[in-house]
Write a protein that holds these residues in place. Sequence first.
Motif, mmCIF file in Angstrom:
data_model
loop_
_atom_site.group_PDB
_atom_site.id
_atom_site.type_symbol
_atom_site.label_atom_id
_atom_site.label_comp_id
_atom_site.label_asym_id
_atom_site.label_seq_id
_atom_site.Cartn_x
_atom_site.Cartn_y
_atom_site.Cartn_z
ATOM 1 N N MET A 134 -6.719 -15.610 -4.487
ATOM 2 C CA MET A 134 -6.338 -14.633 -3.464
ATOM 3 C C MET A 134 -4.875 -14.190 -3.618
ATOM 4 O O MET A 134 -4.521 -13.079 -3.252
ATOM 5 C CB MET A 134 -6.544 -15.227 -2.065
ATOM 6 N N GLU A 135 -4.044 -15.100 -4.169
ATOM 7 C CA GLU A 135 -2.633 -14.734 -4.318
ATOM 8 C C GLU A 135 -2.465 -13.564 -5.283
ATOM 9 O O GLU A 135 -1.656 -12.666 -5.025
ATOM 10 C CB GLU A 135 -1.828 -15.941 -4.819
ATOM 11 N N ILE A 136 -3.219 -13.570 -6.393
ATOM 12 C CA ILE A 136 -3.120 -12.480 -7.367
ATOM 13 C C ILE A 136 -3.501 -11.159 -6.711
ATOM 14 O O ILE A 136 -2.814 -10.137 -6.888
ATOM 15 C CB ILE A 136 -4.039 -12.747 -8.586
ATOM 16 N N ILE A 137 -4.578 -11.174 -5.914
ATOM 17 C CA ILE A 137 -4.997 -9.959 -5.196
ATOM 18 C C ILE A 137 -3.898 -9.538 -4.220
ATOM 19 O O ILE A 137 -3.603 -8.353 -4.059
ATOM 20 C CB ILE A 137 -6.321 -10.196 -4.453
ATOM 21 N N GLY A 138 -3.270 -10.535 -3.577
ATOM 22 C CA GLY A 138 -2.181 -10.242 -2.640
ATOM 23 C C GLY A 138 -1.006 -9.569 -3.317
ATOM 24 O O GLY A 138 -0.414 -8.623 -2.779
ATOM 25 N N TYR A 139 -0.672 -10.016 -4.528
ATOM 26 C CA TYR A 139 0.447 -9.419 -5.252
ATOM 27 C C TYR A 139 0.101 -7.998 -5.715
ATOM 28 O O TYR A 139 0.952 -7.101 -5.680
ATOM 29 C CB TYR A 139 0.835 -10.296 -6.443
ATOM 30 N N LEU A 140 -1.146 -7.797 -6.140
ATOM 31 C CA LEU A 140 -1.577 -6.445 -6.512
ATOM 32 C C LEU A 140 -1.542 -5.524 -5.294
ATOM 33 O O LEU A 140 -1.121 -4.358 -5.385
ATOM 34 C CB LEU A 140 -2.994 -6.482 -7.102
ATOM 35 N N ALA A 141 -1.975 -6.045 -4.151
ATOM 36 C CA ALA A 141 -1.948 -5.252 -2.912
ATOM 37 C C ALA A 141 -0.513 -4.920 -2.507
ATOM 38 O O ALA A 141 -0.261 -3.877 -1.885
ATOM 39 C CB ALA A 141 -2.654 -6.014 -1.791
ATOM 40 N N SER A 142 0.441 -5.786 -2.868
ATOM 41 C CA SER A 142 1.856 -5.523 -2.563
ATOM 42 C C SER A 142 2.337 -4.267 -3.277
ATOM 43 O O SER A 142 3.137 -3.493 -2.728
ATOM 44 C CB SER A 142 2.715 -6.720 -2.971
ATOM 45 N N VAL A 143 1.852 -4.056 -4.489
ATOM 46 C CA VAL A 143 2.196 -2.825 -5.217
ATOM 47 C C VAL A 143 1.605 -1.615 -4.497
ATOM 48 O O VAL A 143 2.241 -0.560 -4.387
ATOM 49 C CB VAL A 143 1.687 -2.904 -6.674
ATOM 50 N N ILE A 144 0.387 -1.767 -3.976
ATOM 51 C CA ILE A 144 -0.281 -0.667 -3.270
ATOM 52 C C ILE A 144 0.493 -0.279 -2.011
ATOM 53 O O ILE A 144 0.531 0.887 -1.625
ATOM 54 C CB ILE A 144 -1.735 -1.055 -2.936
ATOM 55 N N ILE A 145 1.140 -1.268 -1.369
ATOM 56 C CA ILE A 145 1.984 -0.976 -0.197
ATOM 57 C C ILE A 145 3.043 0.063 -0.575
ATOM 58 O O ILE A 145 3.247 1.060 0.125
ATOM 59 C CB ILE A 145 2.660 -2.267 0.309
ATOM 60 N N GLY A 146 3.715 -0.165 -1.699
ATOM 61 C CA GLY A 146 4.745 0.769 -2.154
ATOM 62 C C GLY A 146 4.165 2.097 -2.592
ATOM 63 O O GLY A 146 4.745 3.157 -2.310
ATOM 64 N N ILE A 147 3.011 2.062 -3.273
ATOM 65 C CA ILE A 147 2.377 3.311 -3.713
ATOM 66 C C ILE A 147 2.070 4.192 -2.520
ATOM 67 O O ILE A 147 2.291 5.416 -2.537
ATOM 68 C CB ILE A 147 1.094 3.010 -4.516
ATOM 69 N N SER A 148 1.562 3.592 -1.448
ATOM 70 C CA SER A 148 1.254 4.355 -0.237
ATOM 71 C C SER A 148 2.500 5.025 0.338
ATOM 72 O O SER A 148 2.485 6.200 0.697
ATOM 73 C CB SER A 148 0.628 3.434 0.811
ATOM 74 N N LEU A 149 3.602 4.272 0.410
ATOM 75 C CA LEU A 149 4.851 4.842 0.929
ATOM 76 C C LEU A 149 5.342 5.976 0.037
ATOM 77 O O LEU A 149 5.820 7.000 0.525
ATOM 78 C CB LEU A 149 5.920 3.756 1.038
ATOM 79 N N GLY A 150 5.217 5.809 -1.283
ATOM 80 C CA GLY A 150 5.670 6.839 -2.201
ATOM 81 C C GLY A 150 4.804 8.082 -2.176
ATOM 82 O O GLY A 150 5.296 9.202 -2.327
ATOM 83 N N LEU A 151 3.495 7.906 -1.976
ATOM 84 C CA LEU A 151 2.572 9.033 -1.993
ATOM 85 C C LEU A 151 2.617 9.851 -0.711
ATOM 86 O O LEU A 151 2.705 11.076 -0.742
ATOM 87 C CB LEU A 151 1.135 8.526 -2.210
ATOM 88 N N ILE A 152 2.529 9.154 0.435
ATOM 89 C CA ILE A 152 2.332 9.881 1.695
ATOM 90 C C ILE A 152 3.370 9.541 2.756
ATOM 91 O O ILE A 152 3.218 9.922 3.911
ATOM 92 C CB ILE A 152 0.906 9.662 2.248
ATOM 93 N N GLY A 153 4.439 8.830 2.361
ATOM 94 C CA GLY A 153 5.552 8.604 3.285
ATOM 95 C C GLY A 153 5.291 7.599 4.375
ATOM 96 O O GLY A 153 6.067 7.458 5.308
#
Length: 265
Positions: A1-20
């Motif tokens: 689950m930790e690996i998925i959590g770290y991948l999801a952490s990148v998605i957090i930033g992608i969301s902020l970069g894409l749609i503010g």
Amino acid sequence: MEIIGYLASVIIGISLGLIGGGGSILTVPVLVYLLGVEPVLATAYSLFIVGSTSLVGAFPKYKQGLVNTKTAVIFGIPAIAAVYATRKFIVPAIPQELFSIGNIVINKPILTMLLFAVLMVFASYSMIKGKTEDGNGNNGKQKFNYPFILLEGTVVGILTGLVGAGGGFLIIPALVLLSKLPMKQAVGTSLLIIAAKSLIGFLGDIGHQVIDWQLLFLVTALAITGIFIGSALSKKVSGDKLKKWFGWFVLVMGIYIIVKELFIK
């Protein structure tokens, strides 16, 4: 689950970069369900992660002239004061066990997740409903509805303090509707406001929480990596479509958290 959590952490930033926005909506569930962080502590971590990531994302927006500093100050001052006071005084004062409904005991961690889930449901609406600006990307001459901007800033600050969300999808509609900012400028201004109030709000937790700095810095670094990816993708992908898809995802996640916390043990 930790690996998925770290991948999801990148998605957090992608969301902020894409749609503010939207990154903070993911941060607390990622920390709690994937990385095993206690819910109340996760809201503190979320403030630091989202604040740091938003600050990095705000710099290029500022250079492009997409940050309205006057609006950021008017909205940001009450928001910053409210979030700091909430983290410093209100959150520590909430008792561990609050009340029960039948066989369901509502304690502080469950209340935190339920508040967050409700915010997710409301935030999803502003994502799904689409644009509020005209086809040229403008909303008319800028004006300042000072009482409502100050009130909105205070409310967003309190919510941010309680659940650890940056509140981008509460801030952006407010900036578009109350300050008549074009959407792209509202996104850039929102990132600066989120950064300031989240990081200052996090300071209110120091002394109340034991911080795992190694985990916190790792997730933050991954989210910052994501915001650069998201900013690059935003030039190629339709932000409006992504916002609606993300809105539906957030709605489903919010409903799932409510069901899980109340009915699934």
